[in-house]
Design a protein around this motif. Structure first.
Motif, short mmCIF file in Angstrom:
data_model
loop_
_atom_site.label_atom_id
_atom_site.label_comp_id
_atom_site.label_asym_id
_atom_site.label_seq_id
_atom_site.Cartn_x
_atom_site.Cartn_y
_atom_site.Cartn_z
N UNK A 1 0.83 -1.20 0.00
CA UNK A 1 0.00 0.00 0.00
C UNK A 1 0.86 1.25 0.00
N UNK A 2 1.86 1.25 0.86
CA UNK A 2 2.73 2.42 0.98
C UNK A 2 3.46 2.70 -0.33
N UNK A 3 3.81 1.63 -1.04
CA UNK A 3 4.54 1.76 -2.30
C UNK A 3 3.61 1.97 -3.50
N UNK A 4 2.29 1.85 -3.27
CA UNK A 4 1.33 1.86 -4.38
C UNK A 4 1.76 0.84 -5.43
N UNK A 5 1.97 -0.36 -4.95
CA UNK A 5 2.53 -1.41 -5.79
C UNK A 5 1.49 -2.31 -6.43
N UNK A 6 1.97 -3.45 -6.90
CA UNK A 6 1.15 -4.38 -7.67
C UNK A 6 1.28 -5.78 -7.09
N UNK B 1 5.69 -6.50 -18.04
CA UNK B 1 4.83 -5.46 -18.63
C UNK B 1 3.75 -5.02 -17.65
N UNK B 2 3.16 -5.99 -16.93
CA UNK B 2 2.13 -5.68 -15.93
C UNK B 2 2.69 -4.75 -14.86
N UNK B 3 3.87 -5.08 -14.35
CA UNK B 3 4.47 -4.29 -13.29
C UNK B 3 4.86 -2.89 -13.75
#
Length: 233
Positions: free
Chosen positions: A122-127, A212-214
């Motif tokens: 969440x903190x990184x706004x990741x995937x 590509x998704x990341x």
């Protein structure tokens, strides 16, 4: 002018020493900091040396050990749930031990690992990427326990996506067809068929798809990707 460079994303890959996992690690090496999760051993150690990754020993059958294993891990931007097990057999012949093991590794472990890593993601706004299967969309005879675990994995991904979108977390399910890995070799043996890797998807192709998704621009979320073997030359 500041000379500081933006931090690289930190990506954790489960089943990292397997065919797809190692291909993903190689595809991301240099642009991502890598945490490579597996059962340990020489293959994982060698891959970490090759791509500059950090090893993380995880026993996916024991989710109660995850919290301790993850202590002090630091930043985690992305999680790729790639590890999985398969044991073919009909509903009539497979006992509860096979079902319990398959669901534990393929569904319960990703759920618990996601729960523990979610504050950092969440903190990184990741995937979060779930490497699912064609069997997660359609169940065939002899594939009941595996397909059930992958249908459940789809449900986990769909729920997580709905819950976390407002926090900037992207969630993708990838549904590969048959891929040229050691798992596929085992499956073909159980089916009584020859293993012909050239007829299947190259793990490097899936790795490029996941990369590509990341790396997709932030204004897009790729929710579900189905990848099938291409036509034979």
């Amino acid at each position: 002018m500041s000379s500081s460079q933006p931090q690289k994303p930190v990506t954790l890959i489960t089943g990292a020493s397997g065919g797809i996992g190692s291909a993903v690690a190689r595809a991301l090496a240099g642009t991502h900091e890598l945490i490579l999760a597996g059962r340990g051993g020489e293959r994982l150690a060698a891959l970490c040396t090759e791509v500059g990754g950090r090893p993380l020993a995880l026993d996916l059958t024991r989710p109660e050990t995850f919290e301790e294993a993850l202590a002090g891990l630091g930043r985690v931007s992305n999680v790729i749930h790639n590890a999985g097990v398969v044991e073919l057999g009909t509903v009539a012949e497979q006992g509860h031990a096979v079902w319990t093991h398959t669901l534990a590794v393929n569904t319960v472990a990703p759920a618990e690992l996601t729960r523990l890593l979610l504050p950092s993601v969440r903190q990184e706004r990741g995937t979060v990427v779930f490497v699912n299967s064609g069997a997660g969309l359609s169940a065939s005879g002899g594939w009941g326990s595996y397909a059930a675990s992958k249908f459940a994995l789809k449900a986990l991904a769909d729920a997580l996506r709905a819950e976390e979108a407002a926090r900037g977390v992207r969630v993708t399910s990838v549904y590969p067809g048959r891929t040229a890995t050691e798992m596929q070799r085992k499956v073909r043996s159980q089916e009584g068929a020859d293993y012909t890797p050239e007829a299947f998807i190259d793990p490097q192709t899936l790795a490029q798809t996941i990369a590509f998704v990341l790396n997709a621009p932030r204004d897009a979320m790729l929710t579900d990707l189905t990848v099938r073997p291409g036509p034979q030359a």
